[in-house]
Scaffold this active site. Structure first.
Site, mmCIF file in Angstrom:
data_model
loop_
_atom_site.group_PDB
_atom_site.id
_atom_site.type_symbol
_atom_site.label_atom_id
_atom_site.label_comp_id
_atom_site.label_asym_id
_atom_site.label_seq_id
_atom_site.Cartn_x
_atom_site.Cartn_y
_atom_site.Cartn_z
ATOM 1 N N ASP A 219 17.580 15.394 2.751
ATOM 2 C CA ASP A 219 17.084 14.488 1.709
ATOM 3 C C ASP A 219 16.146 15.209 0.751
ATOM 4 O O ASP A 219 15.945 14.769 -0.373
ATOM 5 C CB ASP A 219 16.359 13.297 2.341
ATOM 6 C CG ASP A 219 17.341 12.231 2.802
ATOM 7 O OD1 ASP A 219 18.555 12.397 2.563
ATOM 8 O OD2 ASP A 219 16.906 11.238 3.408
ATOM 9 N N ASN B 144 -2.155 15.407 -2.855
ATOM 10 C CA ASN B 144 -1.359 15.188 -1.631
ATOM 11 C C ASN B 144 -0.181 16.161 -1.541
ATOM 12 O O ASN B 144 -0.169 17.032 -0.707
ATOM 13 C CB ASN B 144 -0.801 13.767 -1.598
ATOM 14 C CG ASN B 144 -1.710 12.803 -0.839
ATOM 15 O OD1 ASN B 144 -2.693 13.212 -0.231
ATOM 16 N ND2 ASN B 144 -1.376 11.527 -0.871
ATOM 17 N N ASP C 190 -6.473 4.977 -0.998
ATOM 18 C CA ASP C 190 -6.219 6.402 -1.225
ATOM 19 C C ASP C 190 -5.585 6.638 -2.599
ATOM 20 O O ASP C 190 -5.823 7.664 -3.237
ATOM 21 C CB ASP C 190 -5.270 6.941 -0.137
ATOM 22 C CG ASP C 190 -5.946 6.927 1.228
ATOM 23 O OD1 ASP C 190 -7.127 7.297 1.301
ATOM 24 O OD2 ASP C 190 -5.293 6.536 2.216
ATOM 25 N N GLY C 191 -4.778 5.677 -3.043
ATOM 26 C CA GLY C 191 -4.111 5.809 -4.345
ATOM 27 C C GLY C 191 -5.127 5.936 -5.480
ATOM 28 O O GLY C 191 -4.886 6.627 -6.469
#
Ligand SMILES: NC(=O)c1ccc[n+]([C@@H]2O[C@H](COP(=O)([O-])OP(=O)(O)OC[C@H]3O[C@@H](n4cnc5c(N)ncnc54)[C@H](O)[C@@H]3O)[C@@H](O)[C@H]2O)c1
Ligand SMILES: Nc1ncnc2c1ncn2[C@@H]1O[C@H](COP(=O)(O)OP(=O)(O)OP(=O)(O)O)[C@@H](O)[C@H]1O
Length: 432
Positions: free
Chosen positions: A305, A275, A196-197
């Site tokens: 966070d 994404n 996917d990267g």
């Protein structure tokens, strides 16, 4: 902008809106293209065939080859299920320059039919993998010898190919950023070899329109890589013939606004994400403190966070890890997913695609926040800085193995083992 024959008025408006949203860099880029194209244009201002001029090429042979390259045009048809015939044509739009804009967005199954043969393929590979390197060389050889295609690769891959053999001299690459900006005018199809990267990487190369992407799975998960590399010949054969089912994956455009610059965009061009964009506390041990606005209305304050603003394609990535819902990639929307919120009632949201979200670091924040884009390019946001995010006008068309829904469901089942449970049985548990 002239309306392409076959478009409904609404779609033409979509084109105009998309055009209006283009940033100045892209406008410069398109202006340059327009200058280049003017000598080949028909009287209505649209080029049915675009002859490419490729700045500096290494040899006269390459210059001649480049002039022979024409960008393939195609049609997209939208399909609705549920009619008596099960499927019927909803609409057909021609993309004479092969460039899909926001007008091409749809939540329906889309089929791409070539109107002229694709001639130029960009092959992108994940780095540092010998098996990918071997497959890449084999695929390029096959595409040249059996399909007579022009091939582009990244400069790194060009080096790898030439160190293997001078046979690959015909392969083309680019030298600088300027040439990357015009890649979409030359490339009919992008092939990715990786996980996917690599798809994220390929999409990030195109700051405007994106050619259709065919992704072969050579990674571990592969939500966006539906094709098996062992069958690449059959697969590319049928893709080059068409028609192909595609998923139009929405992207978001993000602008960093510095307090010091008083509402001016820090970069002329927005950062496009396929994404998500994440705003988090980085290395700080303090809670992130982020004020969130949707179309200028205050939404909430994130104390935890951080926050993920995700596309629906990204819904199975980081947003999922933070408790967001999985959403079919063609559903238009922006996921608003907190990361470890210090509150019992902060559930994730899904907002409509037309909104603009502004995430502001307040002046009383105890520490700066950090933004990252598809997991890369971290930027610090100091007190007073903001990140503004909205849907981008250029989606990423990815080729499907079967169709958009089938591929999505198969990826969550195979990739994440979604709802895998032994089936109840009087004879004792069974696997499915
Ligand atoms: N806690 C988390 O879940 C977490 C943390 C950081 C980054 N990420 C994700 O990693 C992405 C970057 O991917 P990378 O491959 O460059 O980095 P990477 O090599 O660190 O891989 C991250 C993993 O996320 C998967 N992934 C990426 N996009 C996906 C998608 N749309 N659907 C399902 N899975 C997906 C990849 O297949 C890979 O297994 C970021 O965009 C972010 O979504 C996830
Ligand atoms: N062409 C490229 N140039 C530079 N970096 C790349 C390129 N393609 C991929 N990368 C980076 O290499 C890393 C690994 O790529 P990718 O995710 O495709 O492979 P993988 O990690 O083996 O797959 P998976 O994540 O599914 O296990 C990613 O961080 C990605 O951003």
């Amino acid at each position: 902008m002239t309306c392409i024959t076959g478009k409904s008025p609404g779609e033409c408006n979509g084109d105009i809106n998309a055009q209006q949203m283009e940033n100045s860099t892209n406008q410069t880029m398109l202006r340059n293209e327009a200058n280049e194209q003017s000598e080949n244009c028909c009287t209505n201002g649209l080029c049915s065939h675009e002859i490419l001029h490729d700045g500096e090429t290494d040899s006269h042979a390459k210059a001649v080859q480049n002039k022979m390259m024409r960008k393939a045009s195609f049609k997209l048809s939208w399909w609705c299920k549920g009619d008596i015939s099960d499927q019927h044509k909803h609409d057909i739009v021609s993309f004479e320059r092969g460039n899909i804009t926001a007008a091409g967005r749809s939540s329906k199954q889309i089929s791409l039919k070539w109107e002229s043969n694709p001639q130029t393929v960009l092959v992108m590979t994940k780095p540092n993998s010998t098996s990918v390197q071997i497959l890449c060389a084999d695929m390029i050889r096959w595409m040249k010898e059996h399909k007579k295609l022009n091939i582009y690769v990244e400069p790194r891959v060009m080096g790898e190919l030439l160190s293997e053999s001078s046979y690959f001299n015909f392969v083309q690459t680019w030298k600088d950023e300027k040439e990357i900006l015009s890649l979409h005018t030359k490339v009919d199809l992008v092939v990715t070899l990786g996980g996917d990267g690599t798809v994220l990487w390929a999409a990030s190369m195109f700051k405007g329109p994106v050619p259709p992407i065919v992704s072969f799975s050579l990674g571990s998960l592969g939500f966006m890589t539906p094709f098996h590399s062992e069958q690449y010949r059959d697969c590319l054969d049928s893709i080059l013939k068409g028609p192909i089912s595609i998923t139009l994956r929405h992207r978001m455009q993000c602008h960093v606004i510095r307090d010091a610059a008083k509402n001016e965009y820090e970069t002329e061009e927005p950062i496009l994400v396929l994404n998500e964009v994440t705003i988090d506390r980085g290395i700080s041990s303090f809670l992130a403190n982020l004020e969130c606005y949707c179309d200028n209305s205050f939404v909430t304050r994130v104390q935890g966070d951080g926050l993920i603003l995700s596309t629906t394609s990204g819904s199975t990535a980081y947003s999922l890890g933070a408790g967001g819902s999985m959403v079919h990639p063609q559903v238009p929307g922006i996921l608003f997913t907190p990361i470890c919120p210090h509150s019992l009632s902060f559930r994730p949201l899904i907002l409509p695609e037309h909104v603009t979200i502004r995430v502001q670091v307040p002046f009383n924040s105890r520490s700066p926040a950090w933004a990252s884009f598809d997991g890369k390019d971290r930027k610090q946001l100091a007190a007073g800085d903001a990140l503004v995010c909205s849907m981008a006008p250029w989606p990423v068309p990815t080729a499907c193995q079967i169709d958009s829904t089938n591929d999505f469901l198969r990826s969550i089942q195979d990739g994440l083992h979604w709802n895998l449970r032994k089936t109840q049985s009087v004879e004792g548990p069974r696997d499915l």
